[in-house]
Design an enzyme around this catalytic site. Structure first.
Site, mmCIF file in Angstrom:
data_model
loop_
_atom_site.group_PDB
_atom_site.id
_atom_site.type_symbol
_atom_site.label_atom_id
_atom_site.label_comp_id
_atom_site.label_asym_id
_atom_site.label_seq_id
_atom_site.Cartn_x
_atom_site.Cartn_y
_atom_site.Cartn_z
ATOM 1 N N CYS A 193 -4.040 6.055 0.122
ATOM 2 C CA CYS A 193 -3.493 4.807 -0.401
ATOM 3 C C CYS A 193 -3.106 4.872 -1.874
ATOM 4 C CB CYS A 193 -4.502 3.672 -0.184
ATOM 5 S SG CYS A 193 -4.902 3.416 1.554
ATOM 6 N N TYR B 107 -2.721 -10.278 15.865
ATOM 7 C CA TYR B 107 -1.706 -9.812 16.799
ATOM 8 C C TYR B 107 -1.639 -10.701 18.035
ATOM 9 C CZ TYR B 107 -2.394 -5.816 13.748
ATOM 10 O OH TYR B 107 -2.509 -5.022 12.630
ATOM 11 N N LYS C 126 -12.177 -5.405 1.937
ATOM 12 C CA LYS C 126 -11.659 -4.568 3.014
ATOM 13 C C LYS C 126 -12.627 -3.416 3.240
ATOM 14 C CE LYS C 126 -7.657 -1.820 4.448
ATOM 15 N NZ LYS C 126 -6.312 -1.350 4.082
ATOM 16 N N CYS D 28 0.872 -1.175 0.000
ATOM 17 C CA CYS D 28 0.000 0.000 0.000
ATOM 18 C C CYS D 28 0.904 1.218 0.000
ATOM 19 C CB CYS D 28 -0.936 -0.008 1.210
ATOM 20 S SG CYS D 28 -2.332 1.137 1.042
ATOM 21 N N SER E 263 -6.579 -4.527 14.501
ATOM 22 C CA SER E 263 -6.012 -3.870 15.669
ATOM 23 C C SER E 263 -7.053 -3.462 16.708
ATOM 24 C CB SER E 263 -5.214 -2.643 15.227
ATOM 25 O OG SER E 263 -6.052 -1.701 14.558
ATOM 26 N N LYS F 236 -11.492 -8.283 5.792
ATOM 27 C CA LYS F 236 -10.994 -7.404 6.848
ATOM 28 C C LYS F 236 -12.004 -6.303 7.128
ATOM 29 C CE LYS F 236 -7.090 -4.374 7.944
ATOM 30 N NZ LYS F 236 -5.876 -3.703 7.441
ATOM 31 N N GLU G 252 -16.198 -8.055 -5.239
ATOM 32 C CA GLU G 252 -14.787 -7.689 -5.109
ATOM 33 C C GLU G 252 -13.900 -8.938 -5.100
ATOM 34 O OE1 GLU G 252 -13.226 -4.948 -5.177
ATOM 35 O OE2 GLU G 252 -14.473 -3.290 -4.471
#
Length: 321
Positions: free
Chosen positions: A129, A312, A194, A119, A273, A247, A232
């Site tokens: 982006c 994470y 996304k 990106c 996150s 996402k 998509e």
């Protein structure tokens, strides 16, 4: 005499429960994100993502070794550059942290799968982006730049590139450039669905990638839409994607399931996150059992159809599994 059905019989002991468990979560399902920064001997905890770190390329090698030793097969590398400009040129600079980290990791841990985020938002002064035309991101002129980023990652040794920009046609542009330059074996793990989500806040702090004006709703997906996600994904597959990502994950498990049912490609869910940070904040307050909650959440993503989970929590999760 009527039969009394007793499903509880198959829940009586841990052994019985393990025998009939429908969904299995293992370390092999996980991908661990790394954030690389300029310098050497840098390991600084990210305040918005406790337990995760900004790492210089040399320290990213140590994190990669730890990840592979834990049984996690892959890392996803994000970068913070030494310089930014309007075009994001540091994104394809072979001296930038991502390229240097990929090269070092593949030399040190060649069996580890190295995936790179593609990106421009971390690399541009405006934080969007792609290239700008006024205050609008200009899709088509951005595609060659994204392809150049992907090529630089492949030259450094990346096994997969993961375009997260949501420009139309970027998978085809990358596939063409990679193939033309002898990297036909480099896979594309596309952020196909996304969404323009509020769950990304801590990441934007960690990656210094917040837009300087406006937002990304003109190119990331509307959270209200599901049929559009299938469109998509279908387009990215047609253009050459090998794996597709949904996402965020937690509020979009219906999308994960629809994509899994509709297409034959592996599906990745990104446990983003904000999802991570909320768990950490609640755990710090003693409000939840972090271990149980994390395993339950990741298992739910697997149950929804995710073959791969980018999270994470990965290093903690493998200890708890």
């Amino acid at each position: 005499m009527s039969i009394i059905h007793r499903p509880r019989r198959l829940r009586t002991t841990a052994g019985v429960r393990s025998m009939v468990r429908e969904t299995v979560l293992t370390a092999a399902n996980l991908v661990y994100p790394l954030f690389v920064v300029p310098g050497t001997k840098v390991k600084k905890e990210i305040s918005s993502l406790p337990g995760n770190f900004h790492l210089s390329p040399d320290m990213a090698v140590e994190a990669a070794r730890e990840t592979f030793a834990a049984g996690i097969p892959a890392v996803l590398v994000f970068g913070l550059p030494e310089y930014k400009d309007e075009r994001g040129a540091s994104a394809w600079d072979m001296k930038s942290p991502v390229q240097q980290a990929v090269l070092a990791i593949k030399q040190a841990v060649p069996e580890l799968v190295v995936i790179t985020d593609v990106c421009l938002c971390q690399y541009t002064t405006h934080g969007h982006c792609g290239l700008l035309n006024g205050h609008k991101v200009d899709n088509d002129p951005t595609l060659p730049l994204l392809a150049e980023v992907a090529l630089s990652h492949a030259k450094a040794g990346a096994d997969m590139v993961a375009p997260s920009d949501m420009m139309d046609g970027r998978v085809a542009a990358m596939r063409k450039v990679l193939d033309h330059n002898g990297f036909s074996d480099v896979s594309i793990m596309s952020y196909a669905a996304k969404y323009a989500s509020a769950y990304y806040g801590p990441f934007r702090d960690a990656a210094d990638s917040a837009p300087q004006f406006g937002d990304r709703r003109a190119y990331q997906m509307d959270p209200a839409n599901s049929r559009e996600a299938l469109k998509e994904v279908a387009l990215d597959i047609e253009e050459g994607a090998d794996i597709v990502i949904v996402k965020p994950a937690l509020a979009y498990l219906d999308i994960v399931r629809q994509v899994k049912d509709e297409f034959l490609l592996p599906v990745a869910a990104y446990n983003v996150s904000g999802e991570y940070a909320m768990v950490k904040a609640a755990a710090a307050q003693g409000l939840i059992d972090e271990q149980r909650l994390v395993i339950e959440t990741l298992t739910g993503m697997r149950r929804a159809g995710a073959d791969i989970i980018i999270t994470y929590h990965a290093l903690d999760a493998v200890k708890w599994l």
